[in-house]
Write an enzyme that holds these catalytic residues in place. Structure first.
Site, PDB file in Angstrom:
ATOM      1  N   ASP A 134      27.901 -74.180 -23.677  1.00  0.00           N
ATOM      2  CA  ASP A 134      27.191 -75.347 -23.146  1.00  0.00           C
ATOM      3  C   ASP A 134      26.835 -75.101 -21.684  1.00  0.00           C
ATOM      4  O   ASP A 134      27.698 -74.762 -20.879  1.00  0.00           O
ATOM      5  CB  ASP A 134      28.071 -76.594 -23.275  1.00  0.00           C
ATOM      6  CG  ASP A 134      27.245 -77.869 -23.202  1.00  0.00           C
ATOM      7  OD1 ASP A 134      26.016 -77.800 -23.433  1.00  0.00           O
ATOM      8  OD2 ASP A 134      27.824 -78.929 -22.912  1.00  0.00           O
ATOM      9  N   TYR A 136      24.415 -76.457 -18.145  1.00  0.00           N
ATOM     10  CA  TYR A 136      24.439 -77.633 -17.264  1.00  0.00           C
ATOM     11  C   TYR A 136      23.113 -77.653 -16.501  1.00  0.00           C
ATOM     12  O   TYR A 136      23.090 -77.812 -15.296  1.00  0.00           O
ATOM     13  CB  TYR A 136      25.650 -77.495 -16.324  1.00  0.00           C
ATOM     14  CG  TYR A 136      26.074 -78.722 -15.569  1.00  0.00           C
ATOM     15  CD1 TYR A 136      26.395 -79.910 -16.206  1.00  0.00           C
ATOM     16  CD2 TYR A 136      26.211 -78.683 -14.167  1.00  0.00           C
ATOM     17  CE1 TYR A 136      26.828 -81.015 -15.497  1.00  0.00           C
ATOM     18  CE2 TYR A 136      26.644 -79.778 -13.450  1.00  0.00           C
ATOM     19  CZ  TYR A 136      26.953 -80.939 -14.126  1.00  0.00           C
ATOM     20  OH  TYR A 136      27.399 -82.030 -13.415  1.00  0.00           O
ATOM     21  N   HIS A 141      20.935 -84.962 -14.304  1.00  0.00           N
ATOM     22  CA  HIS A 141      22.307 -85.244 -14.740  1.00  0.00           C
ATOM     23  C   HIS A 141      23.300 -84.648 -13.746  1.00  0.00           C
ATOM     24  O   HIS A 141      24.267 -85.317 -13.338  1.00  0.00           O
ATOM     25  CB  HIS A 141      22.531 -84.662 -16.143  1.00  0.00           C
ATOM     26  CG  HIS A 141      23.954 -84.740 -16.620  1.00  0.00           C
ATOM     27  ND1 HIS A 141      24.527 -85.911 -17.041  1.00  0.00           N
ATOM     28  CD2 HIS A 141      24.919 -83.789 -16.712  1.00  0.00           C
ATOM     29  CE1 HIS A 141      25.790 -85.676 -17.400  1.00  0.00           C
ATOM     30  NE2 HIS A 141      26.050 -84.393 -17.213  1.00  0.00           N
ATOM     31  N   ARG A 150      30.686 -86.600  -5.098  1.00  0.00           N
ATOM     32  CA  ARG A 150      30.348 -86.117  -3.757  1.00  0.00           C
ATOM     33  C   ARG A 150      29.026 -86.752  -3.345  1.00  0.00           C
ATOM     34  O   ARG A 150      27.957 -86.137  -3.446  1.00  0.00           O
ATOM     35  CB  ARG A 150      30.188 -84.584  -3.767  1.00  0.00           C
ATOM     36  CG  ARG A 150      31.433 -83.799  -4.166  1.00  0.00           C
ATOM     37  CD  ARG A 150      31.148 -82.308  -4.318  1.00  0.00           C
ATOM     38  NE  ARG A 150      30.149 -82.052  -5.354  1.00  0.00           N
ATOM     39  CZ  ARG A 150      30.437 -81.976  -6.662  1.00  0.00           C
ATOM     40  NH1 ARG A 150      31.677 -82.093  -7.077  1.00  0.00           N
ATOM     41  NH2 ARG A 150      29.468 -81.784  -7.537  1.00  0.00           N
ATOM     42  N   GLU A 208      21.587 -83.732 -25.435  1.00  0.00           N
ATOM     43  CA  GLU A 208      21.282 -82.339 -25.104  1.00  0.00           C
ATOM     44  C   GLU A 208      20.339 -81.739 -26.145  1.00  0.00           C
ATOM     45  O   GLU A 208      20.261 -82.200 -27.286  1.00  0.00           O
ATOM     46  CB  GLU A 208      22.567 -81.482 -25.084  1.00  0.00           C
ATOM     47  CG  GLU A 208      23.618 -81.964 -24.098  1.00  0.00           C
ATOM     48  CD  GLU A 208      24.692 -80.932 -23.820  1.00  0.00           C
ATOM     49  OE1 GLU A 208      24.474 -79.735 -24.157  1.00  0.00           O
ATOM     50  OE2 GLU A 208      25.737 -81.308 -23.276  1.00  0.00           O
ATOM     51  N   TYR A 251      39.889 -81.220 -15.676  1.00  0.00           N
ATOM     52  CA  TYR A 251      38.815 -80.232 -15.480  1.00  0.00           C
ATOM     53  C   TYR A 251      39.060 -79.241 -14.348  1.00  0.00           C
ATOM     54  O   TYR A 251      38.432 -78.176 -14.312  1.00  0.00           O
ATOM     55  CB  TYR A 251      37.463 -80.929 -15.307  1.00  0.00           C
ATOM     56  CG  TYR A 251      37.094 -81.359 -13.914  1.00  0.00           C
ATOM     57  CD1 TYR A 251      36.170 -80.631 -13.160  1.00  0.00           C
ATOM     58  CD2 TYR A 251      37.642 -82.489 -13.346  1.00  0.00           C
ATOM     59  CE1 TYR A 251      35.811 -81.040 -11.896  1.00  0.00           C
ATOM     60  CE2 TYR A 251      37.299 -82.900 -12.088  1.00  0.00           C
ATOM     61  CZ  TYR A 251      36.385 -82.172 -11.358  1.00  0.00           C
ATOM     62  OH  TYR A 251      36.034 -82.568 -10.098  1.00  0.00           O
ATOM     63  N   LYS A 260      35.992 -82.213 -24.346  1.00  0.00           N
ATOM     64  CA  LYS A 260      34.705 -81.862 -24.944  1.00  0.00           C
ATOM     65  C   LYS A 260      34.825 -81.309 -26.365  1.00  0.00           C
ATOM     66  O   LYS A 260      33.846 -81.341 -27.108  1.00  0.00           O
ATOM     67  CB  LYS A 260      34.042 -80.773 -24.071  1.00  0.00           C
ATOM     68  CG  LYS A 260      33.724 -81.200 -22.662  1.00  0.00           C
ATOM     69  CD  LYS A 260      32.476 -82.047 -22.639  1.00  0.00           C
ATOM     70  CE  LYS A 260      32.011 -82.290 -21.216  1.00  0.00           C
ATOM     71  NZ  LYS A 260      30.741 -83.025 -21.195  1.00  0.00           N
ATOM     72  N   THR A 367      23.401 -82.051 -20.525  1.00  0.00           N
ATOM     73  CA  THR A 367      22.745 -83.357 -20.634  1.00  0.00           C
ATOM     74  C   THR A 367      21.391 -83.348 -19.934  1.00  0.00           C
ATOM     75  O   THR A 367      21.286 -82.903 -18.792  1.00  0.00           O
ATOM     76  CB  THR A 367      23.638 -84.439 -19.988  1.00  0.00           C
ATOM     77  OG1 THR A 367      24.945 -84.302 -20.519  1.00  0.00           O
ATOM     78  CG2 THR A 367      23.091 -85.823 -20.287  1.00  0.00           C
TER      79      THR A 367
HETATM   80 CA    CA Z   1      27.610 -81.103 -22.115  1.00  0.00          CA
END
Ligand code: CA
Length: 433
Positions: A134, A136, A141, A150, A208, A251, A260, A367
């Site tokens: 997966d 990113y 997103h 942040r 996705e 994480y 996930k 996403t």
């Molecule tokens: Ca994902």
């Protein structure tokens, strides 16, 4: 030789099928011809092709002598892996054969006995998925989620140099329609001293695009970006279900794990790269201040044609709505051009260290959110991390996904002067833990 973005007679908008329901079909007109794995009632699963409201049994066509010799064994296999492994010219040859068989009336008598009513059939995960990765690459997103942690610096410094990704779990990928059980795990409230184990309180979906890997590469032999298109066999929708409370706790330092891997849902049809040829767009230009991709991630043809003219949509059907006979409500709609990196850049990067990709591997884009709220592809973004629950048309509110909720993803590819095609539905209902 036809290049990956070039169209041919199989994309002709004037082409029609003798399968009546194919005409004007939102997902599967004759210009699409996606591959899948289906089981007629009480029968074994076999490879099929969606056409309108019907499925053509590809194995039966092979047995009847309707396919080229080279395609018989892959068409009669118990998964589509061997079809995905074919070089693109053979996949194209299969597409041409199917297009002619389903459009030309003199083939009808031979082919029609091998059609099944799709609504009566069960659709399965089409390939034996060896590995699932997966990414990113949805920049809005990444910005939205990063901003929650942040506010002044949402993107980490590597984002514009590296197509960020992680290795996911292939074993828990399920086809559309398979419900998922609310997972339990460790979650710790910020003010709590210690975590507790229990059902997730922050279950989320992620809209996705899935990418099916074609032939792939041998270990130690990177795929140059100029050849990456040869290794993209097709596309599906992917809902990367996520437990945000598990995720926040687990994480660091190694990234996503149990937040996930409890289940991911895919649309079961593989819309081939060939079918998507008319729906190619230039990759949106990077802002002037952004770094150029390193040379191994840059290809002029990829920049010119590497984006997809796809519109992605997420809908929600709650128990209350279902009981009232109401239609699903749309949570978001947006374009797939929100990808900061192209699919070919993902492939080139994934293999750049020599890592091997194999036929039937699945890649997720991450996403895909639009820049504006009406196109946010997860509840985490829509409800701003759960702090601003959304109100549905029937007055219900949601910060995250409730038991009995069903998430339905759809996508349509369209372009001026072309017959639109769809990826088919990706839906799953959440069951209590
Ligand atoms: Ca994902």
């Amino acid at each position: 030789m036809t290049r990956w973005w070039e169209t041919d007679e199989t994309h002709d908008p004037a082409l029609t099928s003798w399968v009546a329901s194919a005409q004007g079909h939102g997902d599967f007109p004759i210009q699409n011809l996606p591959l899948g794995l289906f089981a007629p009632p009480g029968q074994e699963a076999r490879i099929g092709v969606a056409i309108g409201d019907m499925i053509l049994d590809l194995a039966a066509c092979a047995h009847a002598g309707l396919l080229d010799e080279a395609l018989v064994a892959p068409a009669c296999a118990t998964t589509v892996n061997a079809l995905l492994a074919l070089p693109s010219h053979q996949r194209r040859a299969l597409r041409h054969r199917l297009s002619i068989s389903l459009s030309t009336s003199h083939h009808r008598a031979q082919v029609e006995p091998h059609l099944h009513v799709a609504a009566d059939c069960t659709l399965h995960v089409p390939a034996r998925i060896g590995d699932y990765t997966d990414f990113y690459v949805g920049i809005h997103h990444a910005n939205n989620v990063g901003r929650q942690f942040r506010p002044d610096n949402p993107l980490l410094p590597n984002y514009k140099y590296v197509p960020i990704g992680y290795h996911g779990r292939a074993s828990s990928i399920r086809a559309s329609g398979v419900p998922l059980r609310r997972p339990s795990g460790q979650r710790k409230a910020p003010q709590a001293d210690a975590p507790t184990y229990g059902p997730t309180e922050r279950l989320d979906y992620e809209l996705e695009l899935g990418v099916w890997v074609g032939p792939g590469n041998a270990l130690g032999h990177p795929i140059p970006i100029a050849q990456a298109a040869d290794h993209v066999a097709g596309f599906c929708l992917l809902n990367d279900w996520s437990a945000r409370d598990f995720q926040a706790w687990e994480y660091q330092p190694l990234g996503p794990f149990l937040a996930k891997n409890f289940q991911s849902t895919i649309s079961p049809w593989i819309v081939t790269a060939e079918a998507m040829a008319p729906f190619r767009l230039p990759q949106p230009a990077r802002p002037d201040d952004d770094p150029a991709p390193l040379p191994y991630l840059h290809d002029a043809d990829d920049q010119q044609h590497g984006a997809l003219a796809l519109t992605l949509e997420a809908c929600l059907l709650t128990t209350k709505m279902r009981d009232a006979g109401e239609a699903p409500t749309r949570l978001s709609v947006g374009p797939a051009t929100s990808m900061y990196w192209t699919i070919h850049q993902m492939i080139a990067h994934h293999t750049s260290n020599g890592c091997d990709l194999n036929p039937g591997d699945l890649l997720g884009t991450g996403t895909l959110s639009a820049p504006t709220r009406d196109g946010f592809g997860s509840m985490m973004e829509l409800s701003v991390g759960g702090t601003a629950p959304i109100t549905l048309p029937n007055g219900e509110t949601r910060a995250f996904i409730a038991d009995g909720d069903e998430i339905i993803l759809r996508a349509t590819a369209s372009a001026p002067g072309r017959v639109a095609i769809g990826l088919g539905e990706c839906r799953a209902m959440v069951m209590a833990s």
